[in-house]
Design an enzyme around this catalytic site. Structure first.
Site, PDB file in Angstrom:
ATOM      1  N   SER A 117      -0.427 -14.267  -4.254  1.00 35.53           N
ATOM      2  CA  SER A 117      -0.765 -13.545  -5.478  1.00 35.53           C
ATOM      3  C   SER A 117      -0.744 -14.697  -7.347  1.00 35.53           C
ATOM      4  O   SER A 117      -0.562 -15.780  -7.070  1.00 35.53           O
ATOM      5  CB  SER A 117      -0.068 -12.803  -6.646  1.00 35.53           C
ATOM      6  OG  SER A 117      -0.869 -12.102  -7.611  1.00 35.53           O
ATOM      7  N   TYR A 141       6.469  -8.782  -9.985  1.00 39.05           N
ATOM      8  CA  TYR A 141       5.813  -8.750  -9.055  1.00 39.05           C
ATOM      9  C   TYR A 141       5.366 -10.203  -8.369  1.00 39.05           C
ATOM     10  O   TYR A 141       5.476 -10.570  -7.390  1.00 39.05           O
ATOM     11  CB  TYR A 141       4.551  -7.851  -9.374  1.00 39.05           C
ATOM     12  CG  TYR A 141       3.345  -8.000  -8.594  1.00 39.05           C
ATOM     13  CD1 TYR A 141       3.084  -8.086  -7.015  1.00 39.05           C
ATOM     14  CD2 TYR A 141       2.239  -8.753  -8.675  1.00 39.05           C
ATOM     15  CE1 TYR A 141       3.125  -7.175  -6.371  1.00 39.05           C
ATOM     16  CE2 TYR A 141       1.310  -9.055  -8.096  1.00 39.05           C
ATOM     17  CZ  TYR A 141       0.957  -8.160  -6.313  1.00 39.05           C
ATOM     18  OH  TYR A 141       0.174  -8.885  -5.634  1.00 39.05           O
ATOM     19  N   LYS A 145       6.592 -12.525  -4.862  1.00 41.35           N
ATOM     20  CA  LYS A 145       5.681 -13.365  -4.444  1.00 41.35           C
ATOM     21  C   LYS A 145       5.614 -14.623  -3.733  1.00 41.35           C
ATOM     22  O   LYS A 145       5.507 -14.797  -3.383  1.00 41.35           O
ATOM     23  CB  LYS A 145       4.310 -13.401  -4.367  1.00 41.35           C
ATOM     24  CG  LYS A 145       3.314 -11.955  -4.559  1.00 41.35           C
ATOM     25  CD  LYS A 145       2.576 -10.840  -3.469  1.00 41.35           C
ATOM     26  CE  LYS A 145       2.608  -9.988  -3.411  1.00 41.35           C
ATOM     27  NZ  LYS A 145       2.006  -9.320  -1.701  1.00 41.35           N
TER      28      LYS A 145
HETATM   29  C1  WQD Z   1      -8.139  -6.892 -15.391  1.00 39.75           C
HETATM   30  C2  WQD Z   1      -8.620  -7.044 -17.390  1.00 39.75           C
HETATM   31  C3  WQD Z   1      -6.788  -5.684 -18.766  1.00 39.75           C
HETATM   32  C4  WQD Z   1      -7.301  -1.679 -17.041  1.00 39.75           C
HETATM   33  C5  WQD Z   1      -4.045  -7.543 -11.511  1.00 39.75           C
HETATM   34  C6  WQD Z   1      -2.306  -7.973 -11.099  1.00 39.75           C
HETATM   35  C7  WQD Z   1      -2.618  -9.823 -10.626  1.00 39.75           C
HETATM   36  C8  WQD Z   1      -3.296  -9.902  -9.355  1.00 39.75           C
HETATM   37  C9  WQD Z   1      -4.587  -9.206  -9.646  1.00 39.75           C
HETATM   38  C10 WQD Z   1      -2.842  -9.157  -7.380  1.00 39.75           C
HETATM   39  C11 WQD Z   1      -6.947  -6.622 -17.809  1.00 39.75           C
HETATM   40  C12 WQD Z   1      -7.876  -5.012 -18.529  1.00 39.75           C
HETATM   41  C13 WQD Z   1      -7.666  -3.096 -17.385  1.00 39.75           C
HETATM   42  C14 WQD Z   1      -7.697  -0.801 -18.287  1.00 39.75           C
HETATM   43  C15 WQD Z   1      -8.295  -2.957 -19.628  1.00 39.75           C
HETATM   44  N1  WQD Z   1      -3.156  -9.225  -8.154  1.00 39.75           N
HETATM   45  N2  WQD Z   1      -8.015  -3.308 -18.140  1.00 39.75           N
HETATM   46  N3  WQD Z   1      -8.575  -0.934 -18.793  1.00 39.75           N
HETATM   47  O1  WQD Z   1      -3.900  -7.459 -14.767  1.00 39.75           O
HETATM   48  O2  WQD Z   1      -5.754  -8.757 -14.313  1.00 39.75           O
HETATM   49  O3  WQD Z   1      -4.490  -8.419 -12.458  1.00 39.75           O
HETATM   50  O4  WQD Z   1      -4.488  -8.099 -10.079  1.00 39.75           O
HETATM   51  O5  WQD Z   1      -1.438  -9.714  -7.084  1.00 39.75           O
HETATM   52  O6  WQD Z   1      -1.125  -9.928 -10.717  1.00 39.75           O
HETATM   53  O7  WQD Z   1      -1.818  -7.844 -12.290  1.00 39.75           O
HETATM   54  O8  WQD Z   1      -6.094  -7.023 -12.968  1.00 39.75           O
HETATM   55  O9  WQD Z   1      -7.326  -4.754 -13.501  1.00 39.75           O
HETATM   56  O10 WQD Z   1      -4.598  -4.742 -14.425  1.00 39.75           O
HETATM   57  O11 WQD Z   1      -6.464  -5.648 -15.734  1.00 39.75           O
HETATM   58  O12 WQD Z   1      -8.769  -2.863 -20.645  1.00 39.75           O
HETATM   59  O13 WQD Z   1      -8.006  -0.168 -17.974  1.00 39.75           O
HETATM   60  O14 WQD Z   1      -8.438  -5.875 -17.554  1.00 39.75           O
HETATM   61  O15 WQD Z   1      -5.788  -6.019 -19.731  1.00 39.75           O
HETATM   62  O16 WQD Z   1      -7.863  -8.039 -19.375  1.00 39.75           O
HETATM   63  P1  WQD Z   1      -4.926  -8.323 -13.416  1.00 39.75           P
HETATM   64  P2  WQD Z   1      -6.507  -5.924 -14.282  1.00 39.75           P
END
Ligand code: WQD
Length: 323
Positions: A117, A141, A145
């Protein structure tokens, strides 16, 4: 090749299994269905219902054929949850993977493709993030990894197991041919949350912060289509087999989209209002994350093809609009 896909009934695992089947390989899916779904299974791939913690069942599965490789996607992936319940992540992501590695040694399987990741990098020190970027995970997490990457390094040296560790950025979208329709349960990621709001499964959603140092104030991420990710697994396995050499590579689109841009595109494509309320920042969210995938291009000849925002949203909406 004969391939054992552990976690093959999950969201990414099912797309990866489909890719290998399409390329003419034989696949066996091993999954405990804790988050994987029966509807994500394919009739061409034998299914073994088993847990990675059950060493004897796992070893038995590895001996059902002469496997050329394991694809390991059986892990928990909610960064926020990992900070509240690290034991769950230690047990599954670390102990479970050690079981897989030990069983692979015992069964004589010499190649493994591992779902790592972008979370291994932590807060970016520069952008785009390449594989030389320091690895300082901000959440547990990401730590699990990174630990597994270290185990893989040792098993490579000591047991001649070759691995491809694939550092995914933000996986999104659904099969471009519409063959996979299983929905993730209680999703926390942006795209499925937007889709659930668009189709009425939830009334509204939250935008976590609009005061970041980005063009519109919302966070920017690198969204990679699951079909592109799946192709990356196939090419990575070909590479380690052909070169008898392990690799660690990023898989991303090299594009950056803000939460607002994703929302606006989703409103346009779905024709739905998608009510969104801006709330405070979510802890641990960096302002901007984008990948450099030069290494994947150079070593694997891989580049994302389906990861423009329209395709990511359209393929997701094709699945969600019918629920
Ligand atoms: C994306 C953006 C949120 C939900 C995750 C894992 C990471 C990797 C990739 C696999 C952020 C914003 C989200 C919501 C929002 N995974 N958001 N409202 O955190 O970038 O990454 O996936 O290994 O380890 O943590 O992904 O989809 O949660 O968020 O505003 O209801 O959308 O703040 O900026 P993230 P995400």
């Amino acid at each position: 090749m004969n391939i054992l896909v552990i976690g093959g009934a999950g969201y990414i695992g099912s797309h990866v299994t489909r890719e290998f089947l399409d390329r003419g390989h034989n696949c066996v899916v091993y999954d405990n269905l804790s988050s994987g779904l029966r509807e994500n299974l394919f009739k061409e791939a034998k299914f073994i219902h088993g847990d990675i913690h059950d060493y004897q069942v796992l070893l038995g599965a590895m001996k059902t054929a002469s496997f050329d490789a394991i694809i390991h996607l059986a892990a928990f992936k909610a960064a926020g949850e990992s900070m509240l319940n690290p034991e769950k992540y230690s047990r599954n992501n670390i102990c479970g993977t050690v079981n897989i590695l030990n069983a692979a040694c015992e069964a004589g399987i010499k190649s493994i493709v591992f779902s790592s990741s972008a979370a291994v990098y932590g807060e970016p020190q520069y952008l785009p993030i390449d594989e030389k970027h320091p690895t300082l995970p901000e959440n547990y997490y990401g730590f699990t990894k990174l630990e597994i990457e270290r185990f893989l390094g040792w098993y490579d040296k000591l047991k001649n197991i070759r691995y491809a560790s694939l550092r995914y950025f933000n996986a999104a979208g659904y099969d471009i041919k519409g063959r996979i329709k299983g929905l993730e349960q209680n999703p926390a990621n942006l795209l499925p949350v937007i889709m659930e709001t668009a189709c009425g499964a939830r009334n509204s959603m939250q935008v976590f912060g609009d005061d970041y140092d980005t063009a519109d104030g919302t966070c920017v991420r690198d969204y990679i289509h699951v079909n592109d990710l799946a192709e990356g697994h196939a090419k990575a396995l070909e590479y380690i087999k052909k070169n008898d050499k392990s690799i660690t590579i990023n898989l991303g689109s090299e594009l950056g989209f803000s939460v607002t841009e994703v929302l606006e595109t989703a409103r346009k494509i779905t024709g739905q209002p998608i009510l969104a309320k801006t709330v405070g920042r979510r802890e641990g969210d960096p302002a901007k994350l984008t990948a450099s995938c030069s290494l994947a291009a150079e070593l694997l000849g891989w580049k994302a093809k389906y990861s423009d925002m329209e395709t990511l949203i359209k393929t997701s909406w094709d699945v969600y609009k019918n629920i």
